[in-house]
Design a protein around this motif. Structure first.
Motif: not given
Lengths: 671, 216
Positions: B92, B136, B139, B142-143, B145-146, B148, B151, B208-209, B211-212, B214-215
């Protein structure tokens, strides 16, 4: 001798029978046997508990703190309670034995539930009459009402469900009044014990208010006019052994309540209370028997007779209350004696008649008397026991109904002799009403017995009827024998009940019997000897038979054989007297009183007010939704949508949330 | 060059290797750079052990070498080599953004550490700032990178930061703690790798985008 443990044993046996029936739902035959035998054993225990107490005149007490801090569990086994336990147990014994065969009819149609509710019903009545605390009293009262409600609706027919609903409504309207009465007493005594109520000294208006509440509350249960509307519908709907218990015993709980509150707790201090009871009694008696005459349905007819007999019992109780208020010990004891004696007698013969009707229904599968006829030949034992019951309820000597009505007359005569003008006027009026009632009752049972058991069968079922099984005969025979014993043994029974009456009225003992005679206070006024009457009647019968034998030779010469004929036509089954045409003249004569039945019946008014209430509720119900629930729902939806934005679905964002929360917390802790 | 200077500089190197782990596109390359970073961490431990005279740290260094320099990179390399999802490889935030973010984190961490007043770390404040900043950075990984798999490395970076903090501030802790950390690292990585493979087998994506499910 302390017989209280036996009462407990009795109650526990009923409960055990009830749950055995419930658990054996899959094996109904065994369940019926368990429920019936447990009920019989419990009834025997109840008889063993009450008979010694009645004979010795002993009052037994038991108190424990119970599980609730606000109400002590108090048992007060005085003579009135003992009499009620005796009546309940006697009827329960007959009904339980009877049920062993009778309930087989309901196999596969909820016989197990019937056993459960029946035993629970009896247990709650038994517990109700011995407790001496308003809280427990009401609990058992409600249990009794609920259990009997389920018995009423056990047929599940439309009619039964409607009748059950009406019963439910009136029974609960009654219990609300009773609760109010107890609440008023509780407010002044600070305790729920009846013992504390007895020591209260209430002002006359307040005491009158309590009495009126209790009188109409219990009166609804007793089925007195004008609160009788449920009775002729609910009692026939229940299975017959339950009808016998309801009509024979449960309505007596109403009388018991009236005596407990009006006489025992409040002491019947005001004259007009007694006069009110007397007036309602008179009206109930006359209207009850009139409406009974017009019935075709044998069980409805019997139910109306319950209204009549409740009226007769109330006459006695009313006379007794007048006696207490005007300080006439003789009148007080005589009136209560008459009322309680008739209470016992009515339980016995009404139980018997309902069991008899149940036997007929058991074989014919109809309650319509127009479809019976000729059953005397097909079911001789049922017919014999039913005849004894019919004679007893019609107050024919020497059976028990006669004795208690004789005492009722004596109490009313006594009342007519002394006191204020109003009291002396009321006495004769009620005597006349009682006389009319007695005459009409005889007529009614001539009709019932004649139409059902004599003549020619009017339906194929009636023509093929068979005698019922032995347990049912045994149940009826027990009560038939009780009818005879309570009549012939009046001289033994009357002193026992007079003792109860004098305990209730708190007066000295009044002499009512010696050897075979019963008399009101003194034998110089009048006296009755039922054994003598029985011997004379038997003698009269004997004379007839002897005369018949003597003139047998001459009679046969004049006699011609052949079929019966009527007015030149051959006999036809349609010519047999029917229930309808027998009572037709009377229906014409008393037409206004029959119209009154529709007008005075509170059930349409109650139904109307109920429909108004449901209408109002259905108008009110969406208001809550529209004004409170819906806005809240919209708010929550809106909030949810806002929160949804936070919920991104990408777990990386959630990680950030966690860290952000952590950082915030650290900063907060540091600061 | 004093020992503390060596520690601080090595810590700076830690930062650089982290950026490399994040910046390279292939997960296998990240594994290699992670191994390198862990080696730097081991060196820091050894130096610290010599400087502070903390015998336990030699043990720490040994176990960290076995688990982090050898085991974890090997597991990752073997496991991730088969998982390819080019669509997920594009990060990203580009390298420039990554460097800028790392700089911001470094400054903030330094400011945060400057208020700490502890005799033990008086000389080693830059290293402490790195250890905090490293957390950090993990962190950030994790935030930003797309993929997994990347991550998972983010997690490893955070773990390394924590490990360094522990070595600086509580280096006399018993070996049991160290064993805990080492096994923690290995088991967490093994489990996450298994989960990642399961995800890939089920959904044929590492993005990761996607994998939603559960939204709400």
């Amino acid at each position: 001798m302390n017989t209280l443990p036996l009462v407990l044993v009795s109650v526990l046996l009923y409960v055990a029978g009830a749950f055995a029936s419930l658990l054996l739902a899959s094996n109904e035959r065994l369940g019926i046997r368990c429920a019936g035998l447990a009920g019989s054993a419990a009834a025997l225990a109840g008889l063993a508990a009450s008979a010694p107490a009645l004979l010795s005149g002993q009052t037994l007490d038991f108190a424990s703190s119970g599980p609730f801090p606000f109400a002590r569990f108090v048992v007060h086994f005085d003579l009135l309670a003992a009499l009620m336990v005796f009546v309940i147990s006697l009827l329960a014994l007959a009904a339980s034995v009877y049920s062993l065969s009778y309930v087989r009819e309901y196999e596969g149609r909820g016989a197990w539930a019937m056993g459960f509710f029946m035993n629970l019903f009896i247990a709650s009545m038994l517990a109700l009459v011995v407790v001496d605390n308003a809280f427990y009293f009401l609990i058992f009262f409600e249990m009794m009402s609920l259990a009997s409600y389920f018995l009423v609706i056990s047929e599940q027919s439309n009619e039964a469900v409607k009748a059950g609903f009406l019963y439910f409504l009136i029974a609960h309207a009654g219990s609300v009044l009773i609760m109010l009465a107890f609440f008023l007493l509780y407010q002044h005594s600070g305790s729920l014990d009846f013992a504390s109520f007895r020591h209260l000294h209430l002002s006359t208006p307040l005491a009158s208010a309590v009495f009126l509440l209790a009188f109409f509350g219990f009166g609804a249960k007793a089925g007195m006019v004008p609160l009788h509307g449920w009775l002729p519908r609910a009692h026939p709907a229940a299975p017959s052994h339950a009808s016998a218990m309801m009509s024979g015993v449960m309505v007596k709980i109403g009388i018991f309540g009236i005596i407990r509150v009006g006489v025992d707790i409040l002491g019947a201090t005001t004259t007009w209370w007694g006069l009110l009871v007397l007036a309602i009694g008179g009206i109930s008696a006359v209207l009850g028997v009139l409406y009974a005459l017009a019935e075709h349905d044998i069980k409805r007819l019997l139910a109306y007779h319950s209204v009549e007999n409740i009226g007769i019992i109330l006459m006695g109780v009313g006379a007794g209350m007048v006696g207490m208020a005007t300080h006439q010990p003789l009148l007080a004891v005589l009136g209560l004696l008459a009322g309680l004696y008739h209470l016992l007698n009515h339980a016995v013969f009404k139980g018997l008649l309902f069991l008899g009707a149940g036997s007929v229904v058991f074989r014919l599968h109809t309650k319509d008397m127009e479809k019976m006829g000729g059953l005397g030949r097909r079911m001789p034992l049922t017919a014999l026991t039913f005849l004894i019951g019919a004679m007893a309820i019609s107050a024919l000597p020497p059976l028990n109904g006669f004795v208690s009505e004789w005492f009722t007359y004596q109490s009313l005569f006594t009342m007519s002799l002394q006191g204020s003008f109003l009291i002396r006027l009321a006495g004769p009026i009620v005597v006349v009403m009682l006389a009319i009632t007695g005459a009409l009752a005889v007529m009614c049972f001539v009709k019932v017995y004649g139409v059902s058991f004599s003549g020619a069968p009017r339906s194929p079922h009636a023509a093929e009827a068979r005698e019922v099984p032995a347990p049912m005969i045994a149940g009826m025979a027990l009560l038939a024998l009780a009818c005879i014993a309570l009549g012939l043994g009046a001289a033994l029974v009357a002193p026992v009940i007079a003792h109860i009456a004098s305990q209730l009225a708190a007066t000295g003992a009044i002499d009512v019997a010696s050897q075979t005679l019963v008399y009101p206070g003194s034998a110089t006024r009048t006296a009755l000897s039922t054994p003598l009457v029985a011997i004379l009647l038997a003698g009269g019968l004997l004379v007839t038979v002897v005369l018949g034998g003597l003139y047998r030779e001459q009679r046969q010469k004049r006699r011609h054989g052949g079929d019966a004929w009527a007015c030149g036509y051959a006999h036809d089954p349609r010519m047999v007297v029917s229930a309808g045409n027998f009572a037709k003249p009377l229906r014409e004569m008393f037409a206004p009183l029959y119209r009154l039945r529709q007008q005075a019946d509170p059930s349409p008014a109650m139904r109307h007010s109920l429909s108004w209430l449901t209408g109002a509720a259905s108008w009110m119900e969406p208001r809550f939704d529209d004004n409170i629930v819906a806005p809240m729902l919209r708010g929550i939806h809106w909030l949810g949508r806002q929160v949804q934005r936070l919920q991104h679905g990408d777990f990386r964002i959630y990680c950030l949330y966690i860290v952000a929360a952590l950082v915030i917390l650290i900063v907060l802790t540091a600061a | 060059m004093t020992a503390t200077l060596i520690v601080n500089n090595l810590a700076g190197l830690l930062f650089v290797t982290s950026l490399l782990v994040m910046g390279v596109s292939r997960p296998t390359a990240s594994a290699v750079f992670y191994s390198l970073q862990s080696l730097v961490l081991v060196l820091i431990f050894v130096t610290l052990a010599a400087t502070l005279g903390a015998g336990e740290l030699y043990l720490w260094a040994a176990s960290a070498f076995v688990t982090k320099v050898v085991l974890v990179p090997v597991i990752m390399y073997r496991a991730l080599g088969k998982l390819q999802d080019p669509a997920a490889s594009r990060p990203l935030i580009g390298p420039t953004g990554l460097c800028l973010a790392a700089a911001v984190i470094a400054v903030l961490s330094y400011l945060a550490v400057s208020t700490v007043k502890l005799a033990v770390v008086a000389e080693l404040k830059p290293a402490l700032a790195v250890s905090l900043g490293h957390f950090f950075l993990g962190l950030l990984c994790i935030v930003s990178q797309r993929n997994i798999l990347k991550q998972i490395f983010g997690y490893c970076l955070m773990e390394n930061g924590a490990h360094l903090t522990l070595a600086l501030m509580a280096n006399r802790a018993p070996e049991l703690v160290e064993i805990g950390i080492a096994t923690d690292a290995i088991f967490a990585v093994v489990i996450m790798t298994l989960v990642a493979r399961q995800i890939f087998r089920t959904l044929q994506t590492l993005d990761v985008k996607q994998l939603t499910a559960l939204k709400g």
